[in-house]
Design an enzyme around this catalytic site. Structure first.
Site, PDB file in Angstrom:
ATOM      1  N   ASN A 180      -1.725  57.217  65.997  1.00 21.54           N
ATOM      2  CA  ASN A 180      -0.610  57.543  65.095  1.00 21.54           C
ATOM      3  C   ASN A 180      -0.969  57.530  63.619  1.00 21.54           C
ATOM      4  O   ASN A 180      -0.121  57.224  62.776  1.00 21.54           O
ATOM      5  CB  ASN A 180       0.581  56.591  65.320  1.00 21.54           C
ATOM      6  CG  ASN A 180       1.134  56.721  66.710  1.00 21.54           C
ATOM      7  OD1 ASN A 180       0.730  55.986  67.609  1.00 21.54           O
ATOM      8  ND2 ASN A 180       2.024  57.659  66.909  1.00 21.54           N
TER       9      ASN A 180
ATOM     10  N   LYS B  70      -8.024  58.244  77.702  1.00 19.12           N
ATOM     11  CA  LYS B  70      -8.537  58.901  76.494  1.00 19.12           C
ATOM     12  C   LYS B  70      -9.468  57.966  75.723  1.00 19.12           C
ATOM     13  O   LYS B  70     -10.555  58.353  75.288  1.00 19.12           O
ATOM     14  CB  LYS B  70      -7.390  59.328  75.584  1.00 19.12           C
ATOM     15  CG  LYS B  70      -7.885  60.149  74.408  1.00 19.12           C
ATOM     16  CD  LYS B  70      -6.991  60.024  73.217  1.00 19.12           C
ATOM     17  CE  LYS B  70      -7.816  59.763  71.987  1.00 19.12           C
ATOM     18  NZ  LYS B  70      -7.065  59.366  70.826  1.00 19.12           N
TER      19      LYS B  70
ATOM     20  N   HIS C  18      -4.738  67.446  69.947  1.00 18.08           N
ATOM     21  CA  HIS C  18      -5.322  68.738  69.539  1.00 18.08           C
ATOM     22  C   HIS C  18      -5.918  69.465  70.746  1.00 18.08           C
ATOM     23  O   HIS C  18      -5.657  70.648  70.971  1.00 18.08           O
ATOM     24  CB  HIS C  18      -6.441  68.536  68.504  1.00 18.08           C
ATOM     25  CG  HIS C  18      -5.961  68.026  67.185  1.00 18.08           C
ATOM     26  ND1 HIS C  18      -5.116  68.738  66.373  1.00 18.08           N
ATOM     27  CD2 HIS C  18      -6.215  66.870  66.535  1.00 18.08           C
ATOM     28  CE1 HIS C  18      -4.873  68.038  65.273  1.00 18.08           C
ATOM     29  NE2 HIS C  18      -5.519  66.903  65.353  1.00 18.08           N
TER      30      HIS C  18
END
Ligand code: SF4
Length: 237
Positions: free
Chosen positions: A39, A127, A147
């Site tokens: 974030n 991730k 992305h």
């Protein structure tokens, strides 16, 4: 040349001379840096990471430090209460399990075992582990962030609703030896051209291959100049 290889070639043409950095970071450093980067931007989280490294001699000191001193070091990167608690918890859990704060032993494990080992920790997902594999251990994996997820779906390489699903499909679809390269190219391309808001479809070299249904509309509105933003925290730790 199949479609994926054509896309990789076009992305390489978009960033001439670019080569992915060889993995060199310490695995625990990558874990902490990835947590800090949630974030926020890579530049901001890099400042927080560097502050931690400067303020404390090692991760043992961070584990034992007061929450206030950690918050002070990482305050530039937002969500400081959560990130402070998560980092302290993670270090304590790892120290208890391994008897020391080092993840060097991961080098000897295969990818599957590393996912199994690290997934047992609260707050560590696929991730983050993929980032450790790619940026620390030199494994050929494709970490999927927002992305990568967005661009792969717009291009039509996958049709998935969440990064976790994109990860599962992508790691089967992308040719061996090219996954990490593809990750680093997609991150750069997603920041420069295929942006979340207002993608520059009119200036996109992948336009003819792309399956994004709104590409014609965005092509008409692509007046902004592409801006490169290539600072990736995990390439600098
Ligand atoms: S045409 Fe538009 S949506 Fe498709 S890859 Fe290029 S910038 Fe992204």
């Amino acid at each position: 040349m199949n479609r994926i290889n054509t896309i990789i070639k076009l992305l390489q043409n978009e960033f001439p001379g670019f080569e992915p950095q060889p993995a060199k970071a310490d695995p625990l450093d990558v874990l902490i840096a990835t947590k800090l980067s949630q974030n926020t931007t890579d530049k901001t989280s890099y400042r927080a990471f560097t502050n931690l490294k400067n303020d404390f001699r090692n991760w043992d000191e961070v584990m034992d430090a007061s929450p206030a001193s950690i918050r002070k070091a990482i305050r530039v990167c937002g969500l400081v209460n959560t990130k402070t608690a998560d980092i302290k918890n993670l270090l304590k859990q790892m120290n208890k399990k391994y008897g020391k704060l080092s993840l060097k032993f991961l080098e000897k494990l295969d990818d599957k075992s590393i996912y199994e080992e690290l997934l047992q920790y609260k707050g560590i997902g696929v991730k983050t582990i993929s980032c450790v594999l790619a940026f620390s251990l030199g494994r050929d994996v494709l970490p999927v962030d927002t992305h990568v997820h967005r661009v792969m779906n717009r291009l039509g390489i996958v049709k998935t609703s969440a990064p976790e699903k994109t990860f599962e499909h992508a790691n089967l679809l992308i040719p061996k030896g090219k996954k990490f390269l593809f990750h680093t190219l997609l991150i750069r391309f997603g920041r420069k051209i295929c942006r979340s808001a207002n993608p520059l479809c009119g200036k996109c070299s992948l336009y003819d291959l792309c399956e994004f249904k709104d590409k014609e509309n965005y092509a008409l509105k692509s007046n902004a100049e592409p801006k490169e933003n290539n600072f990736i925290i995990l390439e600098h730790i």
